[in-house]
Structure formats: C-alpha cells, structure tokens
Write a protein that holds these residues in place. Structure first.
Motif, PDB file in Angstrom:
ATOM      1  N   LEU A  38       9.553  22.494   3.427  1.00  0.00           N
ATOM      2  CA  LEU A  38       8.402  23.077   2.736  1.00  0.00           C
ATOM      3  C   LEU A  38       8.821  23.357   1.292  1.00  0.00           C
ATOM      4  O   LEU A  38       8.404  24.336   0.694  1.00  0.00           O
ATOM      5  N   ASP A  39       9.666  22.469   0.757  1.00  0.00           N
ATOM      6  CA  ASP A  39      10.280  22.763  -0.528  1.00  0.00           C
ATOM      7  C   ASP A  39       9.728  21.912  -1.655  1.00  0.00           C
ATOM      8  O   ASP A  39       9.003  22.400  -2.513  1.00  0.00           O
ATOM      9  N   GLN A  40      10.052  20.631  -1.706  1.00  0.00           N
ATOM     10  CA  GLN A  40       9.741  19.831  -2.885  1.00  0.00           C
ATOM     11  C   GLN A  40       8.258  19.455  -2.964  1.00  0.00           C
ATOM     12  O   GLN A  40       7.610  19.204  -1.949  1.00  0.00           O
ATOM     13  N   GLY A  41       7.762  19.401  -4.203  1.00  0.00           N
ATOM     14  CA  GLY A  41       6.348  19.123  -4.442  1.00  0.00           C
ATOM     15  C   GLY A  41       6.041  17.639  -4.458  1.00  0.00           C
ATOM     16  O   GLY A  41       5.894  17.048  -5.533  1.00  0.00           O
ATOM     17  N   VAL A  42       5.958  17.042  -3.287  1.00  0.00           N
ATOM     18  CA  VAL A  42       5.615  15.624  -3.177  1.00  0.00           C
ATOM     19  C   VAL A  42       4.500  15.461  -2.155  1.00  0.00           C
ATOM     20  O   VAL A  42       4.239  16.354  -1.353  1.00  0.00           O
ATOM     21  N   VAL A  43       3.855  14.304  -2.193  1.00  0.00           N
ATOM     22  CA  VAL A  43       2.836  13.983  -1.193  1.00  0.00           C
ATOM     23  C   VAL A  43       3.428  13.011  -0.181  1.00  0.00           C
ATOM     24  O   VAL A  43       4.449  12.359  -0.436  1.00  0.00           O
ATOM     25  N   SER A  44       2.783  12.894   0.959  1.00  0.00           N
ATOM     26  CA  SER A  44       3.302  12.042   2.033  1.00  0.00           C
ATOM     27  C   SER A  44       2.872  10.592   1.887  1.00  0.00           C
ATOM     28  O   SER A  44       3.528   9.691   2.399  1.00  0.00           O
ATOM     29  N   TYR A  45       1.781  10.349   1.165  1.00  0.00           N
ATOM     30  CA  TYR A  45       1.207   9.010   1.149  1.00  0.00           C
ATOM     31  C   TYR A  45       1.818   8.134   0.061  1.00  0.00           C
ATOM     32  O   TYR A  45       2.468   8.609  -0.863  1.00  0.00           O
ATOM     33  N   THR A  46       1.621   6.850   0.208  1.00  0.00           N
ATOM     34  CA  THR A  46       2.199   5.859  -0.708  1.00  0.00           C
ATOM     35  C   THR A  46       1.147   5.386  -1.707  1.00  0.00           C
ATOM     36  O   THR A  46      -0.046   5.638  -1.534  1.00  0.00           O
ATOM     37  N   PRO A  47       1.572   4.686  -2.762  1.00  0.00           N
ATOM     38  CA  PRO A  47       0.604   4.175  -3.740  1.00  0.00           C
ATOM     39  C   PRO A  47      -0.421   3.247  -3.091  1.00  0.00           C
ATOM     40  O   PRO A  47      -0.150   2.638  -2.044  1.00  0.00           O
ATOM     41  N   PRO A  48      -1.589   3.123  -3.706  1.00  0.00           N
ATOM     42  CA  PRO A  48      -2.632   2.250  -3.141  1.00  0.00           C
ATOM     43  C   PRO A  48      -2.230   0.780  -3.207  1.00  0.00           C
ATOM     44  O   PRO A  48      -1.371   0.385  -4.007  1.00  0.00           O
ATOM     45  N   ALA A  54      -0.867  -5.233  -8.313  1.00  0.00           N
ATOM     46  CA  ALA A  54      -0.719  -5.332  -9.772  1.00  0.00           C
ATOM     47  C   ALA A  54       0.703  -5.725 -10.165  1.00  0.00           C
ATOM     48  O   ALA A  54       0.915  -6.337 -11.221  1.00  0.00           O
ATOM     49  N   ILE A  55       1.663  -5.402  -9.321  1.00  0.00           N
ATOM     50  CA  ILE A  55       3.047  -5.783  -9.606  1.00  0.00           C
ATOM     51  C   ILE A  55       3.196  -7.303  -9.589  1.00  0.00           C
ATOM     52  O   ILE A  55       3.978  -7.875 -10.363  1.00  0.00           O
ATOM     53  N   GLN A  56       2.437  -7.967  -8.728  1.00  0.00           N
ATOM     54  CA  GLN A  56       2.477  -9.426  -8.708  1.00  0.00           C
ATOM     55  C   GLN A  56       1.979  -9.998 -10.037  1.00  0.00           C
ATOM     56  O   GLN A  56       2.494 -11.010 -10.522  1.00  0.00           O
ATOM     57  N   VAL A 274       7.664  -1.121 -17.690  1.00  0.00           N
ATOM     58  CA  VAL A 274       6.428  -1.908 -17.704  1.00  0.00           C
ATOM     59  C   VAL A 274       5.955  -2.238 -16.292  1.00  0.00           C
ATOM     60  O   VAL A 274       4.752  -2.264 -16.018  1.00  0.00           O
ATOM     61  N   ILE A 275       6.878  -2.471 -15.371  1.00  0.00           N
ATOM     62  CA  ILE A 275       6.458  -2.743 -13.998  1.00  0.00           C
ATOM     63  C   ILE A 275       5.691  -1.542 -13.432  1.00  0.00           C
ATOM     64  O   ILE A 275       4.689  -1.701 -12.725  1.00  0.00           O
ATOM     65  N   SER A 276       6.140  -0.342 -13.777  1.00  0.00           N
ATOM     66  CA  SER A 276       5.435   0.862 -13.327  1.00  0.00           C
ATOM     67  C   SER A 276       4.093   1.018 -14.037  1.00  0.00           C
ATOM     68  O   SER A 276       3.135   1.546 -13.458  1.00  0.00           O
ATOM     69  N   GLN A 277       4.021   0.566 -15.288  1.00  0.00           N
ATOM     70  CA  GLN A 277       2.734   0.621 -15.995  1.00  0.00           C
ATOM     71  C   GLN A 277       1.705  -0.293 -15.332  1.00  0.00           C
ATOM     72  O   GLN A 277       0.528   0.057 -15.224  1.00  0.00           O
ATOM     73  N   ALA A 280       0.552   1.440 -12.343  1.00  0.00           N
ATOM     74  CA  ALA A 280      -0.357   2.526 -12.731  1.00  0.00           C
ATOM     75  C   ALA A 280      -1.749   1.996 -13.031  1.00  0.00           C
ATOM     76  O   ALA A 280      -2.762   2.602 -12.646  1.00  0.00           O
ATOM     77  N   LEU A 281      -1.810   0.861 -13.708  1.00  0.00           N
ATOM     78  CA  LEU A 281      -3.108   0.264 -14.000  1.00  0.00           C
ATOM     79  C   LEU A 281      -3.825  -0.087 -12.700  1.00  0.00           C
ATOM     80  O   LEU A 281      -5.033   0.139 -12.554  1.00  0.00           O
ATOM     81  N   GLY A 282      -3.072  -0.623 -11.741  1.00  0.00           N
ATOM     82  CA  GLY A 282      -3.661  -0.905 -10.438  1.00  0.00           C
ATOM     83  C   GLY A 282      -4.180   0.351  -9.766  1.00  0.00           C
ATOM     84  O   GLY A 282      -5.252   0.349  -9.154  1.00  0.00           O
TER      85      GLY A 282
END
Length: 394
Positions: A38-48, A54-56, A274-277, A280-282
C-alpha cells in the motif's frame, strides 16, 4: 596539522537531501515475502493498445531514432494542445507553450531551475510531495513548508505570510499527493491571484487530474483569466495511462521561460525519449472508455477501503479524500511513523509510507496507496493494516 579531505570522502549538497523513502520500503517488502504493498503511487493497469500500436509507427521511421526537438515531436505537441483545450480549458497561443519532458518530476525540476537563483525560496503546502522538497534543496534553494488546515486544504493567510523577497513560487498539487484532497476552484483561484499580486509563479502539479470521485471536479489554474504569465502547469501520463516507466509528462509554461527551459532540458535530456512520445501520442488518441473503465475499478477499491478504515480506533484521524488514490491518516501512537511502517511490514505483511517523508514531523502519519490493488488485495491489505494499527497503537 589538519589533513585535507580525500576524494574518498563525499561531501556535497546531497548530504542535506532526504533519502528517498520508496526504495527503503521496497527493500523491507523484498525481505518480507507476501507483503501487500500500500506504498508506491502506481496503477495496476497497462498502457492502452493504441500506445503499443503507435510504437510500430515509430519503428517504421528510421529517422526518429536520431535526436529530435528538445521540446517534443510536433505531432505529440499538437495532440497535447488539443487535450489541454478539451479537458483543461487551457488554450495554447503566442504567450504560452507546451514542453514535453521525461515525467512531471522533470518538469518540476525544469521549472524551479528556470525561475530561481541559489538561495531563493519555494513555498510548499505541507504535507508536500517529497520529490518536490528534494528537488528544491538539490539546486541550493529553500523549501518553505506551510501547514495546511485539518482537512489538508491550503491556508491562504499563512501562504501570504510566508512570502518574502526571496520567494519565487507557490506550489499546489491537486488532486493531492499524499492526501488525496482535491482543492476547490475558489482556493486555487485565490492562490493564483496571490502569485500574480506578489510577482511570483504558481506551479500547479496536476498529475492526478482525472482521478476524482463523485461530483468533485479538477480545476487547472492556467484556465483562469489572466493567469498565463505567472502559471506553470505540470502534467503526467504515468498514472492516467499506466505509463510509469515510459517517463513522459509535459509542462505548460509562459513563453518567456522557454529559452531557459530549452537550456535546461537540452543539458539534462537533449530530447524526451521519442519511442515514449509515440506511445504517448497513441495514448492521447485512445477511447475515453479505457480511462473510465479503470477509474471505475479504482473507485470501487476506494469505497471498499473507506468502509474498512472505519474499524480503526476512534483516535485515528482520517480525512476522506475525493481524488488521487491515497489516504493520509494520523495514528495515535508513541511509535515514530517510520517504526510503525517497519513493524507493519515485518509483523503484519502490509506496507505504507511514513508521513515524515512528506514533511509531517509532529505526530505519526502514514500514506496508504490503493491505485495498484484489486478489490481482494485491497480487502486483505487493509484488514492487515487495521489489525496492525490497533495492536501497535494500543
């Protein structure tokens, strides 16, 4: 004769900076298998899926593997501008601009580097986000903590009184980390006006902008009339889209700060990955159902935890939050909050963050994070927490 210090002795400004608390708690969890975090501020779900697709597109453009614009690739900047106008009522024009960065923590460091000299002051509402306090100290400036009220809302008169000739900004976080409180638009508007009148900046951290519950709504101070010249807004994809390790956030800044921000970001980052950008756009193009589905699940976990926290002793103080995915509770105990957190892990197999990391040095406070939990895990974890607090605080 006094000997000079050798290079094996490390003396630097970093010795006065608090040690990050998350790695310490993670080490405790590792040494106590079966602990529910119950410590770190993260979510359980993955990116859409749209982010992965978009990485492709990124991989299909070899030129994108080279350095790109320091402030972000044009199509992501355009996507962010549309999002800001639609969701935050912030228009991007000739007086302001968007800068993509490697998470909103980087955006905060960029901002305070751009607006301060060594020895300047940044006002933080306490409890504060520990990385903000750490960043201010790292650049030889001074964090000025101003206590919030009993419901963790800013105290306007105390903020005014804290302003000196060295003050460069007031920081707000809404929805708030660590308390989960959402600031009323009227409070944010008053703070923004104070900053305008004092000739200082209002730095608004909005990483949890979508995490609100019931009828409570998030407000962006940069949407207020005449706010743009003195308002710096920080946003993140880490929570909203499960992007924690992708490290993409963005800032909305007055255009006059751009030359300084470019120097800082070019030195520290050159350009956001840029791969993360592309990812993010996706994410920005994904259907809103993705977000609402996950928020609905987190809301159910929140309600479950609220019910279970009612079993805590009456002398534990709980402010019911309307945002983010945190509870910040005061425990009536002679233990320090760090000792309480250690014993909760070692004896009860549940992990929380001690309040001293957030500037709460009087009393025993802990932060509970539930963004990564299923209903079953949340139920078991909070049962352990309540049992531990009852026994350790008695």
């Amino acid at each position: 004769m006094k000997m000079a210090a050798t290079t094996s002795t490390v003396y630097s400004r970093m010795q006065s900076i608090q040690t990050p608390i998350i790695p310490l708690i993670k080490e405790l969890i590792k040494n106590n298998p079966g602990t529910i975090p119950l410590d770190q501020g993260v979510v359980s779900y993955t990116p859409p899926n749209s982010s992965i697709e978009a990485i492709q597109d990124f991989l299909a453009h070899p030129q994108e593997h080279k350095y790109q614009a320091t402030i972000g690739i044009p199509k992501l900047l355009s996507g962010i501008q549309g999002k800001l106008q639609r969701d935050n009522q912030i228009d991007i024009g000739h007086d302001n601009c968007v800068v993509v960065c490697a998470g909103s923590n980087m955006g905060f460091l960029n901002a305070i580097l751009a607006i301060t000299h060594a020895g300047d002051e940044i006002i933080l509402n306490t409890p504060y986000y520990f990385n903000h306090e750490m960043a201010i100290g790292m650049i030889n400036c001074h964090p000025i903590p101003v206590q919030t009220d009993d419901n963790y809302h800013p105290q306007i008169d105390k903020l005014r009184q804290a302003i000196t000739s060295k003050t460069k900004a007031i920081v707000t976080i809404s929805p708030n980390n660590p308390t989960g409180v959402v600031y009323d638009a009227s409070i944010l508007r008053e703070i923004n006006q104070i900053c305008q009148d004092a000739g200082i900046y209002h730095i608004s951290d909005e990483a949890y902008e979508y995490f609100t519950y019931g009828k409570v709504k998030h407000t962006s101070p940069a949407s207020f009339p005449n706010s743009m010249p003195h308002t710096i807004s920080l946003f993140s994809l880490s929570k909203t889209y499960g992007f924690a390790s992708w490290r993409i956030g963005y800032m909305v800044i007055p255009k006059k700060l751009l030359p300084s921000i470019l120097k800082i970001q070019d030195t520290n980052l050159i350009c956001p990955p840029v791969i993360s950008q592309y990812a993010a756009l996706g994410a920005l193009k994904t259907d809103k159902a993705y977000l609402f589905t996950h928020l609905s699940a987190i809301s159910k976990v929140r309600e479950s935890i609220l019910q279970k926290l009612k079993a805590l002793p009456e002398n534990c103080q709980i402010v019911v939050p309307n945002g983010a995915f945190y509870f910040f509770i005061k425990v009536n105990s002679d233990l320090s909050d760090l000792d309480l957190a250690k014993q909760l892990v070692e004896t009860y197999k549940v992990a929380v963050i001690p309040g001293q990391a957030f500037g709460m040095h009087q009393g025993c406070y802990v932060r509970i994070s539930y963004g990564s939990l299923t209903l079953d895990n949340a139920s078991l974890g909070v049962d352990r927490l309540v049992k531990g607090i009852k026994e350790l605080a008695s």
